[in-house]
Design a protein around this motif. Structure first.
Motif, PDB file in Angstrom:
ATOM      1  N   GLY A  50       2.814   5.830  -2.935  1.00 35.81           N
ATOM      2  CA  GLY A  50       3.941   6.573  -3.470  1.00 35.81           C
ATOM      3  C   GLY A  50       3.889   6.716  -4.977  1.00 35.81           C
ATOM      4  O   GLY A  50       4.184   7.785  -5.527  1.00 35.81           O
ATOM      5  N   SER A  51       3.478   5.641  -5.670  1.00 33.04           N
ATOM      6  CA  SER A  51       3.403   5.693  -7.137  1.00 33.04           C
ATOM      7  C   SER A  51       2.327   6.671  -7.594  1.00 33.04           C
ATOM      8  O   SER A  51       2.492   7.378  -8.596  1.00 33.04           O
ATOM      9  CB  SER A  51       3.132   4.294  -7.709  1.00 33.04           C
ATOM     10  N   ILE A  52       1.213   6.739  -6.848  1.00 31.23           N
ATOM     11  CA  ILE A  52       0.149   7.700  -7.157  1.00 31.23           C
ATOM     12  C   ILE A  52       0.677   9.127  -7.036  1.00 31.23           C
ATOM     13  O   ILE A  52       0.309  10.009  -7.804  1.00 31.23           O
ATOM     14  CB  ILE A  52      -1.064   7.485  -6.226  1.00 31.23           C
ATOM     15  N   LEU A  53       1.593   9.319  -6.086  1.00 33.61           N
ATOM     16  CA  LEU A  53       2.159  10.645  -5.860  1.00 33.61           C
ATOM     17  C   LEU A  53       3.375  10.909  -6.738  1.00 33.61           C
ATOM     18  O   LEU A  53       4.034  11.937  -6.612  1.00 33.61           O
ATOM     19  CB  LEU A  53       2.541  10.804  -4.385  1.00 33.61           C
ATOM     20  N   GLY A  54       3.679   9.951  -7.640  1.00 31.85           N
ATOM     21  CA  GLY A  54       4.739  10.174  -8.618  1.00 31.85           C
ATOM     22  C   GLY A  54       6.130   9.749  -8.192  1.00 31.85           C
ATOM     23  O   GLY A  54       7.114  10.132  -8.821  1.00 31.85           O
ATOM     24  N   ASN A 103       0.816  -1.209   0.000  1.00 24.24           N
ATOM     25  CA  ASN A 103       0.000   0.000   0.000  1.00 24.24           C
ATOM     26  C   ASN A 103       0.851   1.261   0.000  1.00 24.24           C
ATOM     27  O   ASN A 103       0.540   2.233  -0.686  1.00 24.24           O
ATOM     28  CB  ASN A 103      -0.936   0.006   1.208  1.00 24.24           C
ATOM     29  N   ALA A 104       1.938   1.250   0.774  1.00 17.93           N
ATOM     30  CA  ALA A 104       2.842   2.405   0.802  1.00 17.93           C
ATOM     31  C   ALA A 104       3.448   2.625  -0.579  1.00 17.93           C
ATOM     32  O   ALA A 104       3.551   3.757  -1.062  1.00 17.93           O
ATOM     33  CB  ALA A 104       3.941   2.186   1.839  1.00 17.93           C
ATOM     34  N   ARG A 105       3.830   1.522  -1.243  1.00 16.40           N
ATOM     35  CA  ARG A 105       4.412   1.615  -2.589  1.00 16.40           C
ATOM     36  C   ARG A 105       3.377   2.158  -3.582  1.00 16.40           C
ATOM     37  O   ARG A 105       3.694   2.999  -4.429  1.00 16.40           O
ATOM     38  CB  ARG A 105       4.903   0.239  -3.033  1.00 16.40           C
ATOM     39  N   LEU A 106       2.131   1.672  -3.446  1.00 17.52           N
ATOM     40  CA  LEU A 106       1.061   2.132  -4.333  1.00 17.52           C
ATOM     41  C   LEU A 106       0.774   3.610  -4.103  1.00 17.52           C
ATOM     42  O   LEU A 106       0.636   4.388  -5.057  1.00 17.52           O
ATOM     43  CB  LEU A 106      -0.205   1.307  -4.080  1.00 17.52           C
TER      44      LEU A 106
END
Length: 253
Positions: A118-122, A113-116
């Motif tokens: 982070g990816s949403i935030l670029g 979830n943290a990785r996801l």
């Protein structure tokens, strides 16, 4: 010298539609067969033609009654919802902590979830991998990295969300009642983290009912009245107007 803009909202309007009558699926089918006239939803004007600008490095507070539009304003600035009219210009990367577990999937682990998030935030995958140890350390969740989020308490979820949002080093941080969740010790820790952002001249937008924190942290405050009318000014002045409205009985907190 003109200060550089972080966020600018120009002539923004937002309307929500609320169905005034709830109908079951069966009733909806019957009404369709009978060609019953469609019930028009109730329209609620949240904002109407508002404009304001937030400069880089500013701590900008939003206060007002519940339902006045504070969280809606943050969501518009974060790009989560769109205004019905007007334009929003954001200059810089944005991290938003608007509600507990925002964007978290219950079946994914804390790390996933943290990785996801982070990816949403670029944030790229390698950078997120490098950030994981400090994210889970700050959130006090070491040992829970591979546990599904559905096994986390609400407090654990918000600690993880706050840690991700503040450790990816955004230019602009949007916070909605972040100091009202978690235990007292983590609230103090979060407050210190926010103050470190001030030292780095980050832009922070803060929705809070804690007027003491608002007065201590904010450079300016936007007081949102009923029907989205806004006033912007020094913290002390806006908080005084808020208190006056409380005395008049026009504010529901």
């Amino acid at each position: 010298m003109k200060l550089e803009s972080a966020i600018k909202m120009k002539n923004v309007s937002k309307i929500y539609e609320i169905n005034s009558e709830k109908r079951s699926l069966k009733q909806l089918f019957i009404d369709t067969v009978k060609a019953k006239e469609k019930i028009k939803p109730t329209q609620i004007q949240i904002f109407k033609d508002i404009s304001f600008e937030i400069t880089k490095g500013e701590v900008f507070g939003l206060i007002g009654e519940n339902g006045a539009g504070k969280s809606t304003a943050l969501k518009i600035m974060a790009g989560i919802i769109s205004p019905d009219a007007g334009a929003v210009h954001v200059n810089g990367s944005v991290a938003a902590l608007l509600e507990i577990g925002l964007g978290f999937h219950p079946d994914l682990t804390g790390t996933e979830n943290a990785r996801l998030y982070g990816s949403i935030l670029g944030i790229d995958r390698k950078s997120m991998k490098d950030l994981m140890p400090q994210i889970f350390k700050f959130a006090e969740l070491e040992g829970y990295e591979n546990v599904p989020i559905k096994r986390y308490s609400s407090g654990m979820q918000v600690r993880l969300a706050f840690s991700v949002a503040t450790n990816i080093d955004p230019d602009i941080l949007l916070l909605d009642e972040v100091f009202s969740v978690g235990d007292k010790r983590f609230q103090t820790k979060s407050f210190e983290k926010i103050k470190s952002f001030l030292d780095q001249k980050k832009t922070i937008l803060l929705v809070t009912h804690d007027l003491k924190i608002a007065e201590e942290l904010c450079t300016r405050i936007m007081f949102i009245r009923k029907r989205g009318a806004i006033e912007i000014g020094p913290p002390g002045e806006m908080i005084e107007k808020y208190h006056e409205s409380l005395k008049e009985g026009s504010i529901r907190v």
